[in-house]
Design a protein around this motif. Structure first.
Motif, PDB file in Angstrom:
ATOM      1  N   GLU A 164      -2.440  -9.939   0.643  1.00  0.00           N
ATOM      2  CA  GLU A 164      -3.578  -9.057   0.922  1.00  0.00           C
ATOM      3  C   GLU A 164      -3.154  -7.594   0.871  1.00  0.00           C
ATOM      4  O   GLU A 164      -3.876  -6.756   0.336  1.00  0.00           O
ATOM      5  CB  GLU A 164      -4.214  -9.399   2.274  1.00  0.00           C
ATOM      6  CG  GLU A 164      -4.915 -10.752   2.294  1.00  0.00           C
ATOM      7  CD  GLU A 164      -6.003 -10.889   1.230  1.00  0.00           C
ATOM      8  OE1 GLU A 164      -6.791  -9.940   1.050  1.00  0.00           O
ATOM      9  OE2 GLU A 164      -6.060 -11.946   0.578  1.00  0.00           O
ATOM     10  N   LEU A 165      -1.984  -7.279   1.411  1.00  0.00           N
ATOM     11  CA  LEU A 165      -1.463  -5.909   1.352  1.00  0.00           C
ATOM     12  C   LEU A 165      -1.198  -5.515  -0.104  1.00  0.00           C
ATOM     13  O   LEU A 165      -1.475  -4.380  -0.502  1.00  0.00           O
ATOM     14  CB  LEU A 165      -0.190  -5.774   2.189  1.00  0.00           C
ATOM     15  CG  LEU A 165       0.460  -4.395   2.233  1.00  0.00           C
ATOM     16  CD1 LEU A 165      -0.478  -3.341   2.788  1.00  0.00           C
ATOM     17  CD2 LEU A 165       1.755  -4.445   3.050  1.00  0.00           C
ATOM     18  N   LEU A 222       6.775  -6.508  -1.187  1.00  0.00           N
ATOM     19  CA  LEU A 222       6.142  -6.751   0.102  1.00  0.00           C
ATOM     20  C   LEU A 222       6.364  -8.191   0.542  1.00  0.00           C
ATOM     21  O   LEU A 222       6.170  -9.119  -0.248  1.00  0.00           O
ATOM     22  CB  LEU A 222       4.638  -6.485  -0.012  1.00  0.00           C
ATOM     23  CG  LEU A 222       4.233  -5.172  -0.698  1.00  0.00           C
ATOM     24  CD1 LEU A 222       2.786  -5.231  -1.152  1.00  0.00           C
ATOM     25  CD2 LEU A 222       4.483  -4.005   0.225  1.00  0.00           C
ATOM     26  N   CYS A 223       6.774  -8.357   1.782  1.00  0.00           N
ATOM     27  CA  CYS A 223       6.860  -9.684   2.382  1.00  0.00           C
ATOM     28  C   CYS A 223       6.512  -9.505   3.859  1.00  0.00           C
ATOM     29  O   CYS A 223       5.910  -8.499   4.226  1.00  0.00           O
ATOM     30  CB  CYS A 223       8.233 -10.322   2.170  1.00  0.00           C
ATOM     31  SG  CYS A 223       9.640  -9.486   2.926  1.00  0.00           S
ATOM     32  N   GLY A 224       6.859 -10.432   4.701  1.00  0.00           N
ATOM     33  CA  GLY A 224       6.512 -10.315   6.113  1.00  0.00           C
ATOM     34  C   GLY A 224       7.136  -9.107   6.786  1.00  0.00           C
ATOM     35  O   GLY A 224       6.471  -8.344   7.476  1.00  0.00           O
ATOM     36  N   LEU A 279       8.398  -3.201   1.982  1.00  0.00           N
ATOM     37  CA  LEU A 279       7.633  -3.003   3.211  1.00  0.00           C
ATOM     38  C   LEU A 279       7.235  -4.368   3.766  1.00  0.00           C
ATOM     39  O   LEU A 279       7.077  -5.326   3.010  1.00  0.00           O
ATOM     40  CB  LEU A 279       6.362  -2.187   2.948  1.00  0.00           C
ATOM     41  CG  LEU A 279       6.555  -0.764   2.447  1.00  0.00           C
ATOM     42  CD1 LEU A 279       6.539  -0.716   0.942  1.00  0.00           C
ATOM     43  CD2 LEU A 279       5.477   0.126   2.992  1.00  0.00           C
ATOM     44  N   GLY A 280       7.026  -4.413   5.070  1.00  0.00           N
ATOM     45  CA  GLY A 280       6.631  -5.649   5.725  1.00  0.00           C
ATOM     46  C   GLY A 280       5.170  -5.648   6.116  1.00  0.00           C
ATOM     47  O   GLY A 280       4.739  -4.796   6.901  1.00  0.00           O
ATOM     48  N   ALA A 281       4.427  -6.591   5.597  1.00  0.00           N
ATOM     49  CA  ALA A 281       2.992  -6.680   5.902  1.00  0.00           C
ATOM     50  C   ALA A 281       2.732  -6.977   7.378  1.00  0.00           C
ATOM     51  O   ALA A 281       1.676  -6.639   7.900  1.00  0.00           O
ATOM     52  CB  ALA A 281       2.341  -7.760   5.036  1.00  0.00           C
ATOM     53  N   LYS A 282       3.716  -7.587   8.050  1.00  0.00           N
ATOM     54  CA  LYS A 282       3.556  -7.895   9.471  1.00  0.00           C
ATOM     55  C   LYS A 282       4.114  -6.781  10.358  1.00  0.00           C
ATOM     56  O   LYS A 282       4.100  -6.892  11.574  1.00  0.00           O
ATOM     57  CB  LYS A 282       4.233  -9.223   9.796  1.00  0.00           C
ATOM     58  CG  LYS A 282       3.570 -10.398   9.094  1.00  0.00           C
ATOM     59  CD  LYS A 282       4.230 -11.706   9.444  1.00  0.00           C
ATOM     60  CE  LYS A 282       3.493 -12.844   8.727  1.00  0.00           C
ATOM     61  NZ  LYS A 282       4.036 -14.149   9.106  1.00  0.00           N
ATOM     62  N   LEU A 335      -0.490   3.633   6.861  1.00  0.00           N
ATOM     63  CA  LEU A 335       0.893   4.107   6.878  1.00  0.00           C
ATOM     64  C   LEU A 335       1.621   3.622   5.631  1.00  0.00           C
ATOM     65  O   LEU A 335       2.409   4.372   5.036  1.00  0.00           O
ATOM     66  CB  LEU A 335       1.622   3.657   8.142  1.00  0.00           C
ATOM     67  CG  LEU A 335       3.080   4.114   8.271  1.00  0.00           C
ATOM     68  CD1 LEU A 335       3.224   5.630   8.131  1.00  0.00           C
ATOM     69  CD2 LEU A 335       3.668   3.629   9.596  1.00  0.00           C
ATOM     70  N   ALA A 336       1.366   2.402   5.199  1.00  0.00           N
ATOM     71  CA  ALA A 336       1.988   1.894   3.976  1.00  0.00           C
ATOM     72  C   ALA A 336       1.657   2.810   2.795  1.00  0.00           C
ATOM     73  O   ALA A 336       2.522   3.131   1.984  1.00  0.00           O
ATOM     74  CB  ALA A 336       1.522   0.467   3.696  1.00  0.00           C
ATOM     75  N   LYS A 337       0.426   3.244   2.701  1.00  0.00           N
ATOM     76  CA  LYS A 337       0.033   4.151   1.612  1.00  0.00           C
ATOM     77  C   LYS A 337       0.797   5.468   1.697  1.00  0.00           C
ATOM     78  O   LYS A 337       1.263   5.992   0.668  1.00  0.00           O
ATOM     79  CB  LYS A 337      -1.472   4.424   1.668  1.00  0.00           C
ATOM     80  CG  LYS A 337      -2.325   3.239   1.268  1.00  0.00           C
ATOM     81  CD  LYS A 337      -3.799   3.588   1.447  1.00  0.00           C
ATOM     82  CE  LYS A 337      -4.701   2.434   1.124  1.00  0.00           C
ATOM     83  NZ  LYS A 337      -6.132   2.775   1.341  1.00  0.00           N
TER      84      LYS A 337
END
Length: 160
Positions: free
Chosen positions: A13-14, A65-67, A107-110, A116-118
């Motif tokens: 989803e991220l 991207l992962c957890g 980056l971690g989606a969890k 902030l990711a953006k």
């Protein structure tokens, strides 16, 4: 730039949100990994694909991207010539490029929210490697990697 974005099932989803954001910045995006129909996808394969795409010059940089972002960074860094850095703040993202010439950030989606990711990704993509003192340090990493690879080719396992 041409940016590779890949994720495992924990971050799909991220990945969709990040893809749209990176495209809005004017970059071309290549996607790696699974899709919404995937029950589970192992992160190492995705990380290897993106790392190899960078080495073969199919893409310029990668976002994985992962957890937590940690597994992706470890796996991607196993591709000879790749430097991947986990970043969850803008300063680390900037330094990943300016100090370490990292071709990939993870980056971690969890761990991180979308806004902030953006910001982290934007800072990474607008940063460039200036060389200088950092070039000497990055070269030391490259040289050590080549030494280990040569040792393996010569039949010596320097990891024992």
């Amino acid at each position: 730039m041409k940016i590779g974005i890949g994720s495992d099932h924990n971050a799909f989803e991220l990945q969709k949100e990040i893809k749209a954001f990176v495209e809005s910045l004017g970059h071309e995006v290549m996607e790696y990994g699974g899709d919404a129909s995937c029950q589970e996808i192992d992160y190492p394969g995705v990380a290897f694909q993106v790392g190899e795409a960078i080495i073969s010059k199919e893409i310029d940089r990668g976002i994985l991207l992962c957890g937590t972002g940690l597994g992706m960074a470890i796996a991607a860094s196993k591709v000879p010539g790749i430097r991947a850095a986990t970043c969850h703040d803008t300063y680390s993202a900037e330094r990943a490029q300016k100090s370490n010439n990292a071709q990939i950030i993870t980056l971690g989606a969890k761990v991180i929210g979308i806004e902030l990711a953006k910001q982290v990704i934007q800072k990474y993509l607008e940063s460039t490697f200036p060389g200088g003192n950092s070039a000497r340090k990055v070269q030391q990493i490259i040289d050590k990697e080549k030494e280990y690879l040569k040792s393996k080719e010569d039949g010596h396992d320097s990891t024992k």
